[in-house]
Design a protein around this motif. Structure first.
Motif, PDB file in Angstrom:
ATOM      1  N   LEU A 195       0.814  -1.206   0.000  1.00  0.00           N
ATOM      2  CA  LEU A 195       0.000   0.000   0.000  1.00  0.00           C
ATOM      3  C   LEU A 195       0.850   1.260   0.000  1.00  0.00           C
ATOM      4  O   LEU A 195       0.460   2.298  -0.547  1.00  0.00           O
ATOM      5  CB  LEU A 195      -0.945  -0.005   1.205  1.00  0.00           C
ATOM      6  N   GLU A 196       2.020   1.180   0.604  1.00  0.00           N
ATOM      7  CA  GLU A 196       2.908   2.337   0.612  1.00  0.00           C
ATOM      8  C   GLU A 196       3.614   2.520  -0.735  1.00  0.00           C
ATOM      9  O   GLU A 196       3.858   3.653  -1.173  1.00  0.00           O
ATOM     10  CB  GLU A 196       3.946   2.184   1.723  1.00  0.00           C
ATOM     11  N   ALA A 197       3.945   1.406  -1.406  1.00  0.00           N
ATOM     12  CA  ALA A 197       4.700   1.487  -2.657  1.00  0.00           C
ATOM     13  C   ALA A 197       3.809   1.689  -3.875  1.00  0.00           C
ATOM     14  O   ALA A 197       4.250   2.242  -4.888  1.00  0.00           O
ATOM     15  CB  ALA A 197       5.536   0.210  -2.840  1.00  0.00           C
ATOM     16  N   TYR A 198       2.543   1.262  -3.786  1.00  0.00           N
ATOM     17  CA  TYR A 198       1.666   1.293  -4.969  1.00  0.00           C
ATOM     18  C   TYR A 198       1.436   2.698  -5.530  1.00  0.00           C
ATOM     19  O   TYR A 198       1.494   2.887  -6.750  1.00  0.00           O
ATOM     20  CB  TYR A 198       0.325   0.636  -4.644  1.00  0.00           C
ATOM     21  N   PRO A 199       1.154   3.714  -4.709  1.00  0.00           N
ATOM     22  CA  PRO A 199       0.904   5.046  -5.287  1.00  0.00           C
ATOM     23  C   PRO A 199       2.049   5.554  -6.146  1.00  0.00           C
ATOM     24  O   PRO A 199       1.832   6.115  -7.221  1.00  0.00           O
ATOM     25  CB  PRO A 199       0.678   5.928  -4.052  1.00  0.00           C
ATOM     26  N   GLU A 200       3.286   5.340  -5.688  1.00  0.00           N
ATOM     27  CA  GLU A 200       4.428   5.810  -6.464  1.00  0.00           C
ATOM     28  C   GLU A 200       4.580   5.010  -7.761  1.00  0.00           C
ATOM     29  O   GLU A 200       4.877   5.566  -8.821  1.00  0.00           O
ATOM     30  CB  GLU A 200       5.710   5.700  -5.638  1.00  0.00           C
ATOM     31  N   ALA A 201       4.368   3.665  -7.679  1.00  0.00           N
ATOM     32  CA  ALA A 201       4.457   2.840  -8.883  1.00  0.00           C
ATOM     33  C   ALA A 201       3.380   3.232  -9.890  1.00  0.00           C
ATOM     34  O   ALA A 201       3.631   3.298 -11.103  1.00  0.00           O
ATOM     35  CB  ALA A 201       4.322   1.363  -8.506  1.00  0.00           C
ATOM     36  N   ARG A 202       2.185   3.520  -9.387  1.00  0.00           N
ATOM     37  CA  ARG A 202       1.087   3.916 -10.273  1.00  0.00           C
ATOM     38  C   ARG A 202       1.379   5.267 -10.927  1.00  0.00           C
ATOM     39  O   ARG A 202       1.097   5.479 -12.109  1.00  0.00           O
ATOM     40  CB  ARG A 202      -0.219   3.997  -9.474  1.00  0.00           C
ATOM     41  N   LYS A 203       1.966   6.162 -10.168  1.00  0.00           N
ATOM     42  CA  LYS A 203       2.298   7.479 -10.682  1.00  0.00           C
ATOM     43  C   LYS A 203       3.295   7.377 -11.829  1.00  0.00           C
ATOM     44  O   LYS A 203       3.205   8.106 -12.827  1.00  0.00           O
ATOM     45  CB  LYS A 203       2.859   8.346  -9.551  1.00  0.00           C
ATOM     46  N   GLN A 204       4.264   6.470 -11.707  1.00  0.00           N
ATOM     47  CA  GLN A 204       5.275   6.326 -12.743  1.00  0.00           C
ATOM     48  C   GLN A 204       4.752   5.578 -13.969  1.00  0.00           C
ATOM     49  O   GLN A 204       5.202   5.821 -15.092  1.00  0.00           O
ATOM     50  CB  GLN A 204       6.495   5.596 -12.175  1.00  0.00           C
ATOM     51  N   ALA A 205       3.781   4.665 -13.751  1.00  0.00           N
ATOM     52  CA  ALA A 205       3.278   3.858 -14.867  1.00  0.00           C
ATOM     53  C   ALA A 205       2.188   4.568 -15.660  1.00  0.00           C
ATOM     54  O   ALA A 205       2.203   4.573 -16.894  1.00  0.00           O
ATOM     55  CB  ALA A 205       2.760   2.513 -14.348  1.00  0.00           C
ATOM     56  N   PHE A 206       1.238   5.168 -14.967  1.00  0.00           N
ATOM     57  CA  PHE A 206       0.080   5.768 -15.630  1.00  0.00           C
ATOM     58  C   PHE A 206       0.324   7.238 -15.950  1.00  0.00           C
ATOM     59  O   PHE A 206      -0.368   8.120 -15.437  1.00  0.00           O
ATOM     60  CB  PHE A 206      -1.177   5.595 -14.772  1.00  0.00           C
ATOM     61  N   THR A 207       1.299   7.484 -16.791  1.00  0.00           N
ATOM     62  CA  THR A 207       1.538   8.847 -17.246  1.00  0.00           C
ATOM     63  C   THR A 207       0.655   9.135 -18.452  1.00  0.00           C
ATOM     64  O   THR A 207       0.128   8.229 -19.103  1.00  0.00           O
ATOM     65  CB  THR A 207       3.008   9.034 -17.636  1.00  0.00           C
ATOM     66  N   LEU A 208       0.496  10.418 -18.768  1.00  0.00           N
ATOM     67  CA  LEU A 208      -0.339  10.800 -19.901  1.00  0.00           C
ATOM     68  C   LEU A 208       0.207  10.209 -21.201  1.00  0.00           C
ATOM     69  O   LEU A 208      -0.551   9.701 -22.036  1.00  0.00           O
ATOM     70  CB  LEU A 208      -0.407  12.331 -20.006  1.00  0.00           C
ATOM     71  N   ASP A 209       1.512  10.228 -21.368  1.00  0.00           N
ATOM     72  CA  ASP A 209       2.112   9.680 -22.596  1.00  0.00           C
ATOM     73  C   ASP A 209       1.881   8.180 -22.700  1.00  0.00           C
ATOM     74  O   ASP A 209       1.591   7.656 -23.784  1.00  0.00           O
ATOM     75  CB  ASP A 209       3.616   9.975 -22.627  1.00  0.00           C
ATOM     76  N   ASN A 210       2.023   7.447 -21.574  1.00  0.00           N
ATOM     77  CA  ASN A 210       1.805   6.000 -21.595  1.00  0.00           C
ATOM     78  C   ASN A 210       0.360   5.663 -21.938  1.00  0.00           C
ATOM     79  O   ASN A 210       0.082   4.720 -22.686  1.00  0.00           O
ATOM     80  CB  ASN A 210       2.179   5.386 -20.247  1.00  0.00           C
ATOM     81  N   ILE A 211      -0.574   6.417 -21.370  1.00  0.00           N
ATOM     82  CA  ILE A 211      -1.993   6.155 -21.632  1.00  0.00           C
ATOM     83  C   ILE A 211      -2.317   6.416 -23.103  1.00  0.00           C
ATOM     84  O   ILE A 211      -2.974   5.597 -23.766  1.00  0.00           O
ATOM     85  CB  ILE A 211      -2.874   7.022 -20.715  1.00  0.00           C
ATOM     86  N   LYS A 212      -1.867   7.543 -23.634  1.00  0.00           N
ATOM     87  CA  LYS A 212      -2.120   7.848 -25.043  1.00  0.00           C
ATOM     88  C   LYS A 212      -1.474   6.800 -25.948  1.00  0.00           C
ATOM     89  O   LYS A 212      -2.067   6.375 -26.948  1.00  0.00           O
ATOM     90  CB  LYS A 212      -1.575   9.236 -25.387  1.00  0.00           C
ATOM     91  N   SER A 213      -0.270   6.385 -25.588  1.00  0.00           N
ATOM     92  CA  SER A 213       0.428   5.390 -26.400  1.00  0.00           C
ATOM     93  C   SER A 213      -0.328   4.068 -26.411  1.00  0.00           C
ATOM     94  O   SER A 213      -0.417   3.402 -27.447  1.00  0.00           O
ATOM     95  CB  SER A 213       1.843   5.182 -25.858  1.00  0.00           C
ATOM     96  N   GLY A 214      -0.897   3.686 -25.262  1.00  0.00           N
ATOM     97  CA  GLY A 214      -1.660   2.438 -25.188  1.00  0.00           C
ATOM     98  C   GLY A 214      -2.905   2.472 -26.039  1.00  0.00           C
ATOM     99  O   GLY A 214      -3.209   1.517 -26.764  1.00  0.00           O
ATOM    100  N   PHE A 215      -3.644   3.574 -25.982  1.00  0.00           N
ATOM    101  CA  PHE A 215      -4.852   3.700 -26.802  1.00  0.00           C
ATOM    102  C   PHE A 215      -4.500   3.733 -28.289  1.00  0.00           C
ATOM    103  O   PHE A 215      -5.211   3.158 -29.122  1.00  0.00           O
ATOM    104  CB  PHE A 215      -5.626   4.962 -26.415  1.00  0.00           C
ATOM    105  N   ARG A 216      -3.387   4.384 -28.614  1.00  0.00           N
ATOM    106  CA  ARG A 216      -2.994   4.476 -30.023  1.00  0.00           C
ATOM    107  C   ARG A 216      -2.519   3.114 -30.545  1.00  0.00           C
ATOM    108  O   ARG A 216      -2.854   2.726 -31.670  1.00  0.00           O
ATOM    109  CB  ARG A 216      -1.880   5.520 -30.180  1.00  0.00           C
ATOM    110  N   ALA A 217      -1.768   2.379 -29.745  1.00  0.00           N
ATOM    111  CA  ALA A 217      -1.230   1.085 -30.178  1.00  0.00           C
ATOM    112  C   ALA A 217      -2.314   0.040 -30.372  1.00  0.00           C
ATOM    113  O   ALA A 217      -2.160  -0.881 -31.173  1.00  0.00           O
ATOM    114  CB  ALA A 217      -0.197   0.580 -29.157  1.00  0.00           C
ATOM    115  N   THR A 218      -3.422   0.172 -29.650  1.00  0.00           N
ATOM    116  CA  THR A 218      -4.520  -0.785 -29.792  1.00  0.00           C
ATOM    117  C   THR A 218      -5.569  -0.338 -30.794  1.00  0.00           C
ATOM    118  O   THR A 218      -6.589  -1.013 -30.977  1.00  0.00           O
ATOM    119  CB  THR A 218      -5.201  -1.014 -28.431  1.00  0.00           C
ATOM    120  N   GLY A 219      -5.336   0.798 -31.437  1.00  0.00           N
ATOM    121  CA  GLY A 219      -6.247   1.256 -32.472  1.00  0.00           C
ATOM    122  C   GLY A 219      -7.554   1.815 -31.949  1.00  0.00           C
ATOM    123  O   GLY A 219      -8.531   1.902 -32.693  1.00  0.00           O
TER     124      GLY A 219
END
Length: 285
Positions: free
Chosen positions: A101-125
């Motif tokens: 629970l202590e580590a998850y917020p930081e891991a989520r912050k690093q993974a769910f960036t705006l660029d990563n989200i846009k890239s995922g939607f774009r890669a899946t069409g």
């Protein structure tokens, strides 16, 4: 390689694609024991690294598993100039719910960036919507596409067998329609759009169906191969290398081939004549 069990099975070594110097160990709970750890050190790590060592010492990076922390393991390392380094020590290899629970917020912050989200939607069409982003990655191709520029507008049309060919045909037809009328899109063009859309859907479903059939065939073939493997047990006090296991299986097969077969035919009968002339029979033993 450690497996959950207490015996070796012949099928593991029949037509195995694993390297001959790999070893298979079994344990009641599937975990590495102290004895298995020692055998790995003596029969895998040391033989495989001796000829590749530059200088006197070898570095062995380990986790904190108990089988790597025994006096026997440390003694063998010292005798062979092996320096073990333990990456995890004194229980720091465990993460409980509070740590998570202590580590998850930081891991989520690093993974769910705006660029990563846009890239995922774009890669899946999905955004922008483009099914070809996914369908174009399939290796299935019903027919080789016609090279660009090899077919003019006035040439004989060919049946489209994939999405790109269909789009090219549709573009050509629409160009011909626009050249014959200056009016807004006609009923004919709207009907054409519907036909193209239906064809696109049929092609997509065909591509997915072909992929699924290939996967089912591969799975079926794998199951057939598994059924051909022997389930007989191999008696072994410790682990076996792939080469050792194959030698045992081959030796057992050769012994069975030379074993004499027992005839199941009835024993021959001999006939005798008594003094009175009546036939007497007896069985030869």
């Amino acid at each position: 390689m450690g497996l959950h069990g207490s015996v070796h099975i012949e099928g593991w070594y029949q037509d195995s694609k694993l390297p001959h110097n790999w070893r298979i160990e079994v344990s009641p709970n599937g975990w590495t024991s102290d004895q298995i750890g020692l055998r790995w050190l003596q029969k895998v790590f040391i033989p495989e690294t001796t000829s590749r060592t530059t200088g006197k010492y070898r570095l062995l990076v380990l986790d904190g598993h108990g089988s790597h922390l025994t006096p026997e393991f440390d003694k063998i390392c010292s005798e062979n100039d092996i320096i073990p380094i333990y990456r995890m020590w004194k229980g720091f290899n465990h993460m409980d719910k509070l740590d998570f629970l202590e580590a998850y917020p930081e891991a989520r912050k690093q993974a769910f960036t705006l660029d990563n989200i846009k890239s995922g939607f774009r890669a899946t069409g999905l955004v922008p919507f483009n099914p070809e982003e996914v369908l174009g990655r399939f290796t299935i191709q019903l027919e080789t596409p016609t090279p660009p520029g090899s077919q003019s507008i006035n040439s004989a049309p060919k049946t489209p067998y994939n999405l790109r060919q269909l789009e090219k045909q549709a573009s050509t037809v629409k160009t011909l329609l626009k050249g014959h009328t200056q009016n807004p899109p006609s009923v004919l063009e709207m009907r054409l759009d519907k036909m193209i859309k239906g064809h696109e859907m049929a092609l997509n479903e065909g591509i997915l169906a072909c992929q699924e059939i290939q996967e089912l065939r591969a799975s079926h073939e794998k199951q057939l191969q598994k059924r051909k493997r022997s389930r007989r047990q191999i008696t072994a006090e410790e682990g076996l290398s792939i080469q050792e296991g194959q030698a045992l299986v081959q030796g057992r097969s050769q012994e069975e081939e030379v074993m004499p077969t027992i005839s199941m035919e009835p024993a021959p009968m001999a006939e005798y004549r008594s003094v009175g002339g009546a036939p007497l029979t007896c069985e030869l033993r």
